[in-house]
Design a protein around this motif. Structure first.
Motif, PDB file in Angstrom:
ATOM      1  N   GLN A 226       0.822  -1.198   0.000  1.00 33.40           N
ATOM      2  CA  GLN A 226       0.000   0.000   0.000  1.00 33.40           C
ATOM      3  C   GLN A 226       0.863   1.258   0.000  1.00 33.40           C
ATOM      4  N   ALA A 227       0.484   2.199  -0.880  1.00 29.38           N
ATOM      5  CA  ALA A 227       1.101   3.536  -0.918  1.00 29.38           C
ATOM      6  C   ALA A 227       2.593   3.501  -1.192  1.00 29.38           C
ATOM      7  N   ASN A 228       3.055   2.503  -1.947  1.00 29.29           N
ATOM      8  CA  ASN A 228       4.439   2.516  -2.397  1.00 29.29           C
ATOM      9  C   ASN A 228       4.521   1.866  -3.768  1.00 29.29           C
TER      10      ASN A 228
ATOM     11  N   LYS B 118      -5.337   1.490   9.256  1.00 34.30           N
ATOM     12  CA  LYS B 118      -5.086   2.659   8.403  1.00 34.30           C
ATOM     13  C   LYS B 118      -5.994   3.817   8.792  1.00 34.30           C
TER      14      LYS B 118
ATOM     15  N   GLU C 219      -1.123   8.965  -6.100  1.00 34.19           N
ATOM     16  CA  GLU C 219      -1.666   8.770  -4.762  1.00 34.19           C
ATOM     17  C   GLU C 219      -0.814   9.476  -3.717  1.00 34.19           C
ATOM     18  N   GLU C 220       0.515   9.454  -3.895  1.00 28.42           N
ATOM     19  CA  GLU C 220       1.390  10.078  -2.905  1.00 28.42           C
ATOM     20  C   GLU C 220       1.076  11.568  -2.747  1.00 28.42           C
TER      21      GLU C 220
ATOM     22  N   ASN D  78      -2.159  11.844  -0.737  1.00 32.88           N
ATOM     23  CA  ASN D  78      -1.966  11.510   0.672  1.00 32.88           C
ATOM     24  C   ASN D  78      -1.322  12.665   1.433  1.00 32.88           C
TER      25      ASN D  78
ATOM     26  N   ARG E  98      -2.871   0.894  -9.094  1.00 32.16           N
ATOM     27  CA  ARG E  98      -2.658   0.787  -7.649  1.00 32.16           C
ATOM     28  C   ARG E  98      -3.954   1.035  -6.868  1.00 32.16           C
TER      29      ARG E  98
ATOM     30  N   MET F 255      -6.031   2.722  -3.779  1.00 32.29           N
ATOM     31  CA  MET F 255      -5.993   4.014  -3.104  1.00 32.29           C
ATOM     32  C   MET F 255      -6.424   3.893  -1.642  1.00 32.29           C
TER      33      MET F 255
ATOM     34  N   THR G 208      -4.855   3.841   1.183  1.00 33.77           N
ATOM     35  CA  THR G 208      -4.270   4.766   2.154  1.00 33.77           C
ATOM     36  C   THR G 208      -5.004   6.100   2.136  1.00 33.77           C
ATOM     37  N   ALA G 209      -5.268   6.604   0.940  1.00 35.14           N
ATOM     38  CA  ALA G 209      -5.982   7.887   0.826  1.00 35.14           C
ATOM     39  C   ALA G 209      -7.382   7.792   1.411  1.00 35.14           C
TER      40      ALA G 209
END
Length: 557
Positions: free
Chosen positions: A89-91, A168, A414-415, A418, A446, A448, A450-451
């Motif tokens: 997640q998120a990478n 999360k 996404e980064e 976030n 990917r 999302m 985390t967002a």
């Protein structure tokens, strides 16, 4: 020289004077000459010691082998890759998760065709692995049965049951000062207690349910928990059953019909299934030459009552669903909405399995007359922003956000989104747009999570999100994914600018960019395709072969 009836594929490996080498190799690993007359059963074991969804599979495979031996077959175990979405997640790792589905299916095909197995038991769990096992079984069309690894038991913290996705959301509460670091660490110690897939109606458990309704597992397999004796018994019974299926000349194509896929979609919609089933069910069907479209999902979901509110959409866990009777009990409540004539690997029809089931908790699995909603979990939205479709889990959206219009806040990854969410730069009513995260643009489409988890954890439940990426099955809230065509392919989502008004109308099934056509044309004339984010390796090949999300993100030549 071995002589036997030539009814098994494996005779190509062991029979004839010119097959002395393979026979010598088999004797080397312990086979007796008379065992070479028996059916060779491949066991696909997706064991990994890195995550709980597959940590226990070596034990299950032992029981599968016991069943195969007992039925007169010879088991041969081999492995393939198994990625845990949670680690990615998120990478950048998430770019590889959806593409891994094709690697798994291809690797199974290569091994099975090269070694000439007579039948297959496919053992796995987690998000992309179960779909890949089903894709391989459909493509090879050899006798096959799936053993899903099973959910983990829910974690307990503060006197109630939790699932890992809530960590999360807890990170968002920590950022807002609603949770201490010590409390977060204590939650971490509690929320992944035993082996198994995450204890929620995420993609892993959704697709395990799909596998059962498609008839590719024994009844009750999907919700039998990883640590339960029932799961071990099902593993052994599956091993026994595959030998019977080989001797009967069974082929998956005989049960994986269009009607079987429609049954699977309906059950997934009734139980609040993951948006990712829109990618996986069409991909499995594609292996059989069957086209499943977003319109099929919309038609079925809109006519399917929502009967079971399982986390993250409701208060109940997979253990509650299992204790209530699992998939057979759910199918019993759906009754005539399913095609009960569809066959399964057990030898029973879907109708026979449902008729024998008992709903042990009518609150966990409601009857149609008491459905939470007359419609299922997913809704397909179309409009100028998604002419080929997009998806939202409507059962996880607050009533006040079922129709929302607000200004766009645009991010190209996404980064970036976030950072803006955690930095406090998102305002109530905003519509976050995350683009260039589709199958080609991501690459790999990917999640999302985390967002979306930050939004929930920080109390921003009146903020919507639209993306050409996808979501975890754990996602909840007014979030729309799979926007097709994606930005990297010239989709309108690539032309959205900050401040543009976006309309999300879930009851009306609309997703619209409220910008005049002349302005859209002006922007389009100035748009240029972005440079791919990778230029080598598997993802480079993937970018050039992968289809749109509305087609299942399958690889086409």
């Amino acid at each position: 020289m071995i002589t036997k009836e030539r009814r098994y594929r494996s005779w190509e490996v062991v029979e004839g004077i010119d097959r002395g080498g393979p026979r010598a190799h088999l004797k080397n690993i312990g086979l007796l000459p008379e065992e070479m007359k028996k059916p060779f059963i491949g066991i696909v074991n997706t064991y990994s010691e890195m995550h709980p969804g597959h940590f226990h599979l070596n034990e299950l495979v032992k029981y599968v082998k016991d069943g195969i031996y007992a039925a007169g077959g010879i088991p041969f175990e081999f492995g393939t890759i198994a990625i845990c979405d949670g680690f990615s997640q998120a990478n950048k790792g998430m770019c590889y998760v959806l593409p891994s589905r094709e690697v798994i299916a291809d690797s199974i095909e290569v091994m099975v065709e090269a070694q000439r197995f007579d039948g297959l038991v496919l053992v796995g769990g987690c998000d992309k692995i179960v779909p890949a096992l089903l894709m391989a079984a459909a493509r090879l069309d050899l006798p096959a049965i799936v053993v899903t690894g099973g959910p983990m038991l829910p974690g307990r913290y503060g006197g109630r049951e939790w699932a890992t996705y809530e960590l999360k959301e807890a990170a968002g509460r920590l950022k807002c000062g609603l949770l201490t670091q010590e409390e977060l660490e204590e939650m971490e110690d509690c929320l992944s207690p035993v082996a198994g897939s995450c204890a929620m109606m995420g993609t892993a458990n959704t697709m395990s349910i799909v596998a059962e309704v498609l008839g590719m597992t024994l009844p009750g397999c999907a919700t039998a928990h990883a640590v339960e004796g029932k799961k071990r018994r099902l593993a052994k019974a599956s091993g026994y059953r595959i030998v019977e299926l080989v001797n009967a000349g069974f082929k998956p194509s005989s049960i994986l019909t269009r009607e079987a896929f429609f049954n699977a979609i309906r059950v997934a919609m009734a139980v609040g299934g993951s948006t990712n089933c829109l990618l996986h069910i069409p991909a499995i069907a594609y292996e059989l030459g069957i086209e499943i479209t977003l319109d099929d999902f919309e038609k079925i979901s809109s006519s399917t009552p929502y009967l079971a509110k399982i986390k993250p959409s409701g208060p109940y866990t997979l253990k509650d669903l299992e204790d209530a009777g699992g998939v057979p009990a759910l199918m019993k409540e759906l009754g005539p909405l399913l095609d009960g004539s569809q066959q399964t690997v057990s030898g029973l029809t879907i109708g026979q399995i449902a008729a024998a089931a008992k709903n042990k908790n009518p609150e966990v699995i409601r009857c149609i007359s008491r459905a939470y909603s007359p419609q299922g979990s997913l809704a397909i939205l179309k409009g100028n922003l998604a002419p080929r479709g997009s998806v939202v889990k409507q059962t996880a959206v607050m009533p006040s956000m079922l129709r929302h219009q607000g200004p766009a806040r645009v991010f190209n990854s996404e980064e970036e989104a976030n950072a803006a969410i955690l930095g406090g730069y998102i305002n109530p009513g905003d519509v976050i747009v995350i683009r260039y995260e589709g199958p080609k643009g991501g690459p790999g489409m990917r999640e999302m999570l985390t967002a979306t988890s930050y939004l929930v954890g920080m109390g921003l439940e009146d903020v919507a999100l639209v993306t050409d990426g996808r979501f975890s099955g754990a996602t909840r809230g007014p979030v729309v994914g799979h926007v097709s065509p994606e930005a990297a392919c010239g989709g309108l989502i690539g032309l959205v600018e900050d401040g543009d008004q976006i309309l999300i109308d879930i009851p009306g099934r609309k997703l619209e960019l409220l910008v005049p056509e002349e302005e859209i044309n002006r922007r389009r004339a100035n748009w240029r395709p972005p440079r791919p984010k990778v230029n080598k390796g598997y993802l480079w090949r993937y970018i050039h072969l992968v289809s749109s999300a509305d087609e299942g993100a399958i690889l086409k030549i």
